[in-house]
Design a protein around this motif. Structure first.
Motif, PDB file in Angstrom:
ATOM      1  N   THR A   1       0.803  -1.221   0.000  1.00  0.00           N
ATOM      2  CA  THR A   1       0.000   0.000   0.000  1.00  0.00           C
ATOM      3  C   THR A   1       0.838   1.273   0.000  1.00  0.00           C
ATOM      4  O   THR A   1       0.290   2.360   0.109  1.00  0.00           O
ATOM      5  N   ARG A   2       2.160   1.142  -0.115  1.00  0.00           N
ATOM      6  CA  ARG A   2       3.006   2.346  -0.161  1.00  0.00           C
ATOM      7  C   ARG A   2       2.628   3.199  -1.372  1.00  0.00           C
ATOM      8  O   ARG A   2       2.098   2.682  -2.362  1.00  0.00           O
ATOM      9  N   PRO A   3       2.927   4.506  -1.324  1.00  0.00           N
ATOM     10  CA  PRO A   3       2.744   5.322  -2.524  1.00  0.00           C
ATOM     11  C   PRO A   3       3.475   4.717  -3.716  1.00  0.00           C
ATOM     12  O   PRO A   3       4.496   4.036  -3.557  1.00  0.00           O
ATOM     13  N   ARG A   4       2.948   4.951  -4.881  1.00  0.00           N
ATOM     14  CA  ARG A   4       3.401   4.252  -6.078  1.00  0.00           C
ATOM     15  C   ARG A   4       4.921   4.310  -6.277  1.00  0.00           C
ATOM     16  O   ARG A   4       5.558   3.319  -6.616  1.00  0.00           O
ATOM     17  N   ALA A   5       5.520   5.473  -6.012  1.00  0.00           N
ATOM     18  CA  ALA A   5       6.950   5.630  -6.261  1.00  0.00           C
ATOM     19  C   ALA A   5       7.813   4.831  -5.300  1.00  0.00           C
ATOM     20  O   ALA A   5       8.965   4.537  -5.593  1.00  0.00           O
ATOM     21  N   GLN A   6       7.258   4.468  -4.130  1.00  0.00           N
ATOM     22  CA  GLN A   6       8.033   3.717  -3.138  1.00  0.00           C
ATOM     23  C   GLN A   6       7.631   2.249  -3.034  1.00  0.00           C
ATOM     24  O   GLN A   6       8.135   1.522  -2.167  1.00  0.00           O
ATOM     25  N   ALA A   7       6.733   1.780  -3.889  1.00  0.00           N
ATOM     26  CA  ALA A   7       6.154   0.453  -3.708  1.00  0.00           C
ATOM     27  C   ALA A   7       6.975  -0.676  -4.325  1.00  0.00           C
ATOM     28  O   ALA A   7       6.934  -1.810  -3.850  1.00  0.00           O
ATOM     29  N   LYS A   8       7.709  -0.397  -5.390  1.00  0.00           N
ATOM     30  CA  LYS A   8       8.316  -1.473  -6.178  1.00  0.00           C
ATOM     31  C   LYS A   8       9.382  -2.253  -5.411  1.00  0.00           C
ATOM     32  O   LYS A   8       9.520  -3.467  -5.598  1.00  0.00           O
ATOM     33  N   ALA A   9      10.148  -1.578  -4.563  1.00  0.00           N
ATOM     34  CA  ALA A   9      11.213  -2.282  -3.851  1.00  0.00           C
ATOM     35  C   ALA A   9      10.642  -3.373  -2.956  1.00  0.00           C
ATOM     36  O   ALA A   9      11.147  -4.506  -2.941  1.00  0.00           O
ATOM     37  N   LEU A  10       9.577  -3.060  -2.215  1.00  0.00           N
ATOM     38  CA  LEU A  10       8.945  -4.080  -1.373  1.00  0.00           C
ATOM     39  C   LEU A  10       8.305  -5.156  -2.235  1.00  0.00           C
ATOM     40  O   LEU A  10       8.373  -6.352  -1.901  1.00  0.00           O
ATOM     41  N   GLY A  11       7.710  -4.774  -3.354  1.00  0.00           N
ATOM     42  CA  GLY A  11       7.117  -5.770  -4.256  1.00  0.00           C
ATOM     43  C   GLY A  11       8.147  -6.757  -4.774  1.00  0.00           C
ATOM     44  O   GLY A  11       7.894  -7.963  -4.839  1.00  0.00           O
ATOM     45  N   ARG A  12       9.326  -6.260  -5.144  1.00  0.00           N
ATOM     46  CA  ARG A  12      10.395  -7.151  -5.624  1.00  0.00           C
ATOM     47  C   ARG A  12      10.869  -8.076  -4.506  1.00  0.00           C
ATOM     48  O   ARG A  12      11.158  -9.262  -4.745  1.00  0.00           O
TER      49      ARG A  12
END
Length: 261
Positions: free
Chosen positions: A15-26
């Motif tokens: 649920t992080r803001p879009r610009a900060q979300a990808k690192a956790l997703g990876r």
């Protein structure tokens, strides 16, 4: 599916803001899981950057510049440092490791940052923010619109001359609401990560009474005790308090799922 990994077969809401979300997703994907991206906060630039440009013109006047989040770094630094370097007499302060990393990547080094808890209370415990250190000094707080006033009010009470400047805006979730609610109803989600009380408020508002029962069955992984307390006060019992940051959220997810069939 990557069998044997702690998040194999699990769909985790980021649920992080879009610009900060990808690192956790990876990181979730590396542990066998699938990231379901649903930002509960949308971050946009402020409509009027004149106040930020005004402090940029007198940046040398401040003793401390406190960045409340990586978003503050992203949206403030291009204006603060347009055509110039960071002033040598200005102490940069980061609220946590994500903000610290963003500052260092932008070439701003020598930052103050708490070592354990990462919030306003931890910042206020630093000796460099004591009354003895700041009485009569000018302090700049770079933040989003609204937010807690504890930090600025406490520093003002300690004798500092505090200026708060909004350099970005926070809004509730935009696209993706129906997809998220459909997955919630279908019980196709296995966890949801939260890193701000404001995001929790948007989640509760979105779920409402209609989806409250589904939300109560979804484990929430939260990175701060204040968020956990608010979630439990709202009637959510499956709340897992993790260490801060993406690393803490990931460790909590893996520990929780690794101990369950």
């Amino acid at each position: 599916m990557q069998q044997g990994l702690p998040l194999a077969g699990k769909t985790i809401v980021v649920t992080r803001p879009r610009a900060q979300a990808k690192a956790l997703g990876r990181a979730i994907a590396a542990q066998g899981g699938r990231a379901f991206y649903f930002p509960l906060l949308e971050i946009t630039p402020v409509e009027d950057a004149a106040p930020l440009r005004a402090v940029a013109a007198r940046l040398e006047d401040y003793r401390l510049a406190i960045f409340i989040s990586p978003n503050a770094v992203q949206h403030a630094l291009p204006i603060l440092l347009a055509g110039r370097h960071w002033p040598p007499g200005l102490q940069p302060v980061a609220v946590g490791p994500g903000t610290l990393k963003a500052l260092e990547q932008a070439g701003v080094n020598g930052c103050l940052c708490p070592r354990q808890r990462f919030d306003s209370e931890a910042l206020l415990d630093l000796p460099e923010l004591s009354a003895a250190a700041l009485a009569g000094q000018q302090v700049l707080i770079l933040r989003g619109n609204g937010g807690r006033e504890l930090l600025g009010d406490t520093l003002a009470n300690r004798g500092a001359r505090v200026e708060r400047v909004a350099c970005y805006q926070r809004r509730g979730p935009g696209a993706g609401q129906e997809e998220f609610l459909a997955a919630l109803r279908a019980e196709a989600l296995h966890g949801l990560t939260l890193s701000s009380s404001e995001a929790l408020a948007h989640l509760l508002e979105l779920a409402g009474a209609e989806h409250k029962a589904h939300l109560e069955r979804l484990p929430l992984f939260v990175s701060h005790a204040r968020i956990a307390d608010k979630a439990r006060a709202a009637g959510l019992s499956q709340v897992v308090l993790t260490e801060p940051g993406d690393a803490g959220l990931l460790a909590g997810l893996c520990a929780y799922n690794g101990s369950r069939p």
